[in-house]
Design a protein around this motif. Structure first.
Motif, PDB file in Angstrom:
ATOM      1  N   GLN A  80      11.614  -6.185 -20.811  1.00  0.00           N
ATOM      2  CA  GLN A  80      12.979  -6.668 -20.677  1.00  0.00           C
ATOM      3  C   GLN A  80      13.318  -6.745 -19.201  1.00  0.00           C
ATOM      4  OE1 GLN A  80      15.120  -3.843 -23.180  1.00  0.00           O
ATOM      5  NE2 GLN A  80      15.216  -5.380 -24.792  1.00  0.00           N
ATOM      6  N   LEU A  81      14.000  -7.823 -18.809  1.00  0.00           N
ATOM      7  CA  LEU A  81      14.280  -8.092 -17.408  1.00  0.00           C
ATOM      8  C   LEU A  81      15.781  -8.251 -17.198  1.00  0.00           C
ATOM      9  CD1 LEU A  81      11.476 -10.766 -16.904  1.00  0.00           C
ATOM     10  CD2 LEU A  81      11.365  -8.342 -16.305  1.00  0.00           C
ATOM     11  N   LEU A  82      16.286  -7.689 -16.103  1.00  0.00           N
ATOM     12  CA  LEU A  82      17.715  -7.757 -15.813  1.00  0.00           C
ATOM     13  C   LEU A  82      17.902  -8.057 -14.338  1.00  0.00           C
ATOM     14  CD1 LEU A  82      20.595  -7.407 -16.871  1.00  0.00           C
ATOM     15  CD2 LEU A  82      20.443  -5.001 -16.221  1.00  0.00           C
ATOM     16  N   GLU A  83      18.455  -9.249 -14.059  1.00  0.00           N
ATOM     17  CA  GLU A  83      18.695  -9.654 -12.684  1.00  0.00           C
ATOM     18  C   GLU A  83      20.044  -9.136 -12.171  1.00  0.00           C
ATOM     19  OE1 GLU A  83      16.818 -13.317 -14.787  1.00  0.00           O
ATOM     20  OE2 GLU A  83      18.347 -11.801 -15.190  1.00  0.00           O
ATOM     21  N   SER A  84      20.124  -8.982 -10.855  1.00  0.00           N
ATOM     22  CA  SER A  84      21.373  -8.632 -10.193  1.00  0.00           C
ATOM     23  C   SER A  84      21.325  -9.143  -8.761  1.00  0.00           C
ATOM     24  CB  SER A  84      21.609  -7.120 -10.216  1.00  0.00           C
ATOM     25  OG  SER A  84      20.580  -6.446  -9.522  1.00  0.00           O
ATOM     26  N   GLY A  85      22.474  -9.134  -8.099  1.00  0.00           N
ATOM     27  CA  GLY A  85      22.511  -9.492  -6.689  1.00  0.00           C
ATOM     28  C   GLY A  85      23.039 -10.877  -6.385  1.00  0.00           C
ATOM     29  N   GLY A  86      23.346 -11.653  -7.409  1.00  0.00           N
ATOM     30  CA  GLY A  86      23.903 -12.980  -7.163  1.00  0.00           C
ATOM     31  C   GLY A  86      25.314 -12.892  -6.617  1.00  0.00           C
ATOM     32  N   GLY A  87      25.817 -14.035  -6.166  1.00  0.00           N
ATOM     33  CA  GLY A  87      27.166 -14.074  -5.645  1.00  0.00           C
ATOM     34  C   GLY A  87      27.434 -15.372  -4.920  1.00  0.00           C
ATOM     35  N   SER A  88      28.515 -15.385  -4.150  1.00  0.00           N
ATOM     36  CA  SER A  88      28.901 -16.565  -3.382  1.00  0.00           C
ATOM     37  C   SER A  88      28.706 -16.290  -1.898  1.00  0.00           C
ATOM     38  CB  SER A  88      30.361 -16.912  -3.657  1.00  0.00           C
ATOM     39  OG  SER A  88      30.563 -17.249  -5.008  1.00  0.00           O
ATOM     40  N   VAL A  89      28.180 -17.271  -1.198  1.00  0.00           N
ATOM     41  CA  VAL A  89      27.901 -17.118   0.228  1.00  0.00           C
ATOM     42  C   VAL A  89      28.044 -18.474   0.898  1.00  0.00           C
ATOM     43  CG1 VAL A  89      25.413 -17.490  -0.064  1.00  0.00           C
ATOM     44  CG2 VAL A  89      26.236 -16.124   1.866  1.00  0.00           C
ATOM     45  N   GLN A  90      28.343 -18.455   2.185  1.00  0.00           N
ATOM     46  CA  GLN A  90      28.411 -19.712   2.932  1.00  0.00           C
ATOM     47  C   GLN A  90      27.018 -20.156   3.349  1.00  0.00           C
ATOM     48  OE1 GLN A  90      31.291 -19.091   6.109  1.00  0.00           O
ATOM     49  NE2 GLN A  90      32.870 -20.036   4.835  1.00  0.00           N
ATOM     50  N   ALA A  91      26.890 -21.434   3.591  1.00  0.00           N
ATOM     51  CA  ALA A  91      25.616 -21.987   4.047  1.00  0.00           C
ATOM     52  C   ALA A  91      25.149 -21.250   5.298  1.00  0.00           C
ATOM     53  CB  ALA A  91      25.767 -23.470   4.333  1.00  0.00           C
ATOM     54  N   GLY A  92      23.853 -20.960   5.331  1.00  0.00           N
ATOM     55  CA  GLY A  92      23.280 -20.197   6.426  1.00  0.00           C
ATOM     56  C   GLY A  92      23.226 -18.707   6.181  1.00  0.00           C
ATOM     57  N   GLY A  93      23.897 -18.263   5.126  1.00  0.00           N
ATOM     58  CA  GLY A  93      23.932 -16.849   4.795  1.00  0.00           C
ATOM     59  C   GLY A  93      22.714 -16.393   4.011  1.00  0.00           C
ATOM     60  N   SER A  94      22.756 -15.127   3.601  1.00  0.00           N
ATOM     61  CA  SER A  94      21.634 -14.514   2.894  1.00  0.00           C
ATOM     62  C   SER A  94      22.109 -13.766   1.658  1.00  0.00           C
ATOM     63  CB  SER A  94      20.912 -13.515   3.811  1.00  0.00           C
ATOM     64  OG  SER A  94      20.379 -14.145   4.947  1.00  0.00           O
ATOM     65  N   LEU A  95      21.224 -13.683   0.678  1.00  0.00           N
ATOM     66  CA  LEU A  95      21.418 -12.856  -0.502  1.00  0.00           C
ATOM     67  C   LEU A  95      20.078 -12.264  -0.890  1.00  0.00           C
ATOM     68  CD1 LEU A  95      23.734 -14.978  -2.858  1.00  0.00           C
ATOM     69  CD2 LEU A  95      24.324 -12.805  -1.771  1.00  0.00           C
TER      70      LEU A  95
END
Length: 126
Positions: free
Chosen positions: A3-18
């Motif tokens: 079973q797999l569970l993703e996290s860490g997504g979100g909104s960011v401006q161009a040039g940013g990092s996640l």
């Protein structure tokens, strides 16, 4: 069964990092080829990156090469995707996926992956 569970997504401006994480359950995670895919609204699910169980071989889509980095921690049963220099066209739902146990090759075809997470949204604004 993995079973797999993703996290860490979100909104960011161009040039940013996640940094995305994918927590895996099950005893076979550390032995499986793992990958990241993404799907934008109205489009097919596209390959992003894949990594062997040891991390010794990695494969990137041309569109993310040099900007994204896939890695894994088999002790923590976690897969990562570091995304730098993000662009608006990177906006999508990102999925982690696992190949069946025993499958050793790095593939970019979604149908060759047996296990999928529920996805995490990444939105990049200009």
């Amino acid at each position: 069964q993995v079973q797999l569970l993703e996290s860490g997504g979100g909104s960011v401006q161009a040039g940013g990092s996640l940094r995305l994480s994918c927590a895996g359950s099950g005893r076979t995670f550390s032995s499986q080829v793992m990958g990241w895919f993404r799907q934008a609204p109205g489009k097919e699910r596209d390959f992003v990156a894949a990594i062997t169980w040891s991390g010794g071989r990695i494969y990137y889509a041309d569109s993310v090469k040099g900007r994204f980095t896939i890695s894994r921690d088999n002790v923590q049963n976690t897969l990562y995707l570091q995304m730098d220099s993000l662009k608006p066209e990177d906006t999508a739902v990102y999925y982690c996926a696992g190949r069946p146990l025993g499958a050793a090759s790095l593939t970019s075809t979604p149908g060759t992956y047996a296990y999928w997470g529920q996805g995490t949204q990444v939105t990049v604004s200009s």
